[in-house]
Design an enzyme around this catalytic site. Structure first.
Site, mmCIF file in Angstrom:
data_model
loop_
_atom_site.group_PDB
_atom_site.id
_atom_site.type_symbol
_atom_site.label_atom_id
_atom_site.label_comp_id
_atom_site.label_asym_id
_atom_site.label_seq_id
_atom_site.Cartn_x
_atom_site.Cartn_y
_atom_site.Cartn_z
ATOM 1 N N ASP A 62 -13.071 2.635 1.974
ATOM 2 C CA ASP A 62 -12.931 1.127 1.819
ATOM 3 C C ASP A 62 -13.859 0.628 0.659
ATOM 4 O O ASP A 62 -14.306 1.351 -0.196
ATOM 5 C CB ASP A 62 -12.672 0.394 2.924
ATOM 6 C CG ASP A 62 -11.831 -0.851 2.872
ATOM 7 O OD1 ASP A 62 -12.008 -1.416 1.675
ATOM 8 O OD2 ASP A 62 -11.433 -1.423 3.809
ATOM 9 N N GLU A 120 0.857 -1.273 0.104
ATOM 10 C CA GLU A 120 0.085 0.029 0.078
ATOM 11 C C GLU A 120 0.990 1.342 0.006
ATOM 12 O O GLU A 120 0.693 2.330 0.724
ATOM 13 C CB GLU A 120 -0.825 -0.098 1.239
ATOM 14 C CG GLU A 120 -1.958 -1.394 1.114
ATOM 15 C CD GLU A 120 -2.771 -1.297 2.155
ATOM 16 O OE1 GLU A 120 -3.365 0.051 2.747
ATOM 17 O OE2 GLU A 120 -3.441 -2.230 2.847
#
Length: 291
Positions: free
Chosen positions: A198, A121
């Site tokens: 998300d 990430e």
């Protein structure tokens, strides 16, 4: 009145991708690092598990009940529900070690839109893919760090898609006839919110619901990207959402037991699946992959 119910004691390492099967009234979801696909009835019983050979980012049901399409780490695969056999369709990042497929959903014409992400990430090595019913693969965008939350406006003309790491949800112009994206703009950012965007879905009124990971809230945005409503959840490690139930008015929310940050390990319910009742809105049926 809003009521939140925990559905069983199962704690997923990284619960994701809840998907309501309208025809059979069953809920599917995944544990990305289980790795496994799960299914249960609306009451939380009659659970079924399918083990997978590598991490999974999302799934879609196939038309005519022929199993599921899986977005695994290396690429797209089919899962046969009867035999449990997993068959590879194609690789999405051949020779690359850091990207893996993540969140995906099916458009109104039966195409699967799915993004990839950097395992760490950090680097923009991810892409936005479209898998057509003929199993041809197309790249719609690139330069993505952590892909999440693809979903469409009710008319299908707008594709929403988040890059979690940079706290941004984008809105693409979407051509339903061809499956091409025609433009990209910032729909909203989480810069003034506590967590990150998300998993997401769009309700019947055209409002986008995003799960605010590392904050444990559902954020509802109006079609202009303005916060309309915030609903607190039992865990900060919530990950994704879908609407289900006979009337599509129950929000099913996944969470993870292995998030970043040791403070989340103290959450007893982290990794559990939740049902949120009483939101006063309905979702829309998810489409099936046409291939």
């Amino acid at each position: 009145m809003i009521r939140i119910e925990q559905l069983g004691d199962q704690r997923d390492s990284l619960g994701e991708g809840p998907l309501w099967d309208v025809g059979h009234e069953r809920l599917y979801w995944i544990d990305s690092y289980g790795p496994a696909v799960y299914r249960m009835d609306p009451g939380g019983g009659d659970r079924k598990r399918w083990s997978l050979p590598e991490p999974i980012g999302s799934l879609a049901l196939r038309k005519d009940g022929r199993g599921a399409l899986l977005a695994l780490k290396s690429g797209f695969h089919f899962l046969d529900f009867e035999s449990g056999e997993v068959t590879r369709i194609n690789e999405t990042h051949p020779g690359e070690l850091r990207p893996r497929l993540n969140d995906g959903k099916v458009d109104p014409y039966g195409r699967f839109i799915c993004g990839s992400m950097d395992f760490q990430e950090q680097a923009p090595v991810g892409k936005l893919f479209r898998l057509d019913p003929d199993l041809s693969l197309h790249v719609l965008d690139d330069g993505i760090i952590c892909s999440n939350g693809p979903c469409w406006s009710p008319d299908g003309d707008t594709l929403y898609f988040a890059d979690t790491t940079i706290r941004t949800i984008y809105a693409y112009g979407y051509d339903l006839e061809t499956g091409a994206v025609t433009s990209r703009r910032v729909f909203t950012t989480f810069d003034k919110l506590r967590g990150l965007p998300d998993g997401a879905t769009v309700d019947a009124e055209g409002f986008l619901w995003s799960v605010e990971v590392y904050s444990g809230r559902l954020i509802r945005f109006d079609p202009n990207g303005v916060v309309d409503r915030i609903v607190g959840l039992p865990v900060q490690s919530a990950t994704s959402i879908t609407f289900g139930g006979p009337n599509l008015d129950i929000a099913y929310v996944t969470s993870m037991a292995r998030p970043m940050g040791n403070e989340y390990h103290r959450e007893r319910e982290a990794g559990c699946l939740f049902a949120v009742y009483g939101l006063g809105v309905r979702g829309r049926p998810e489409h099936r992959f046409a291939g």
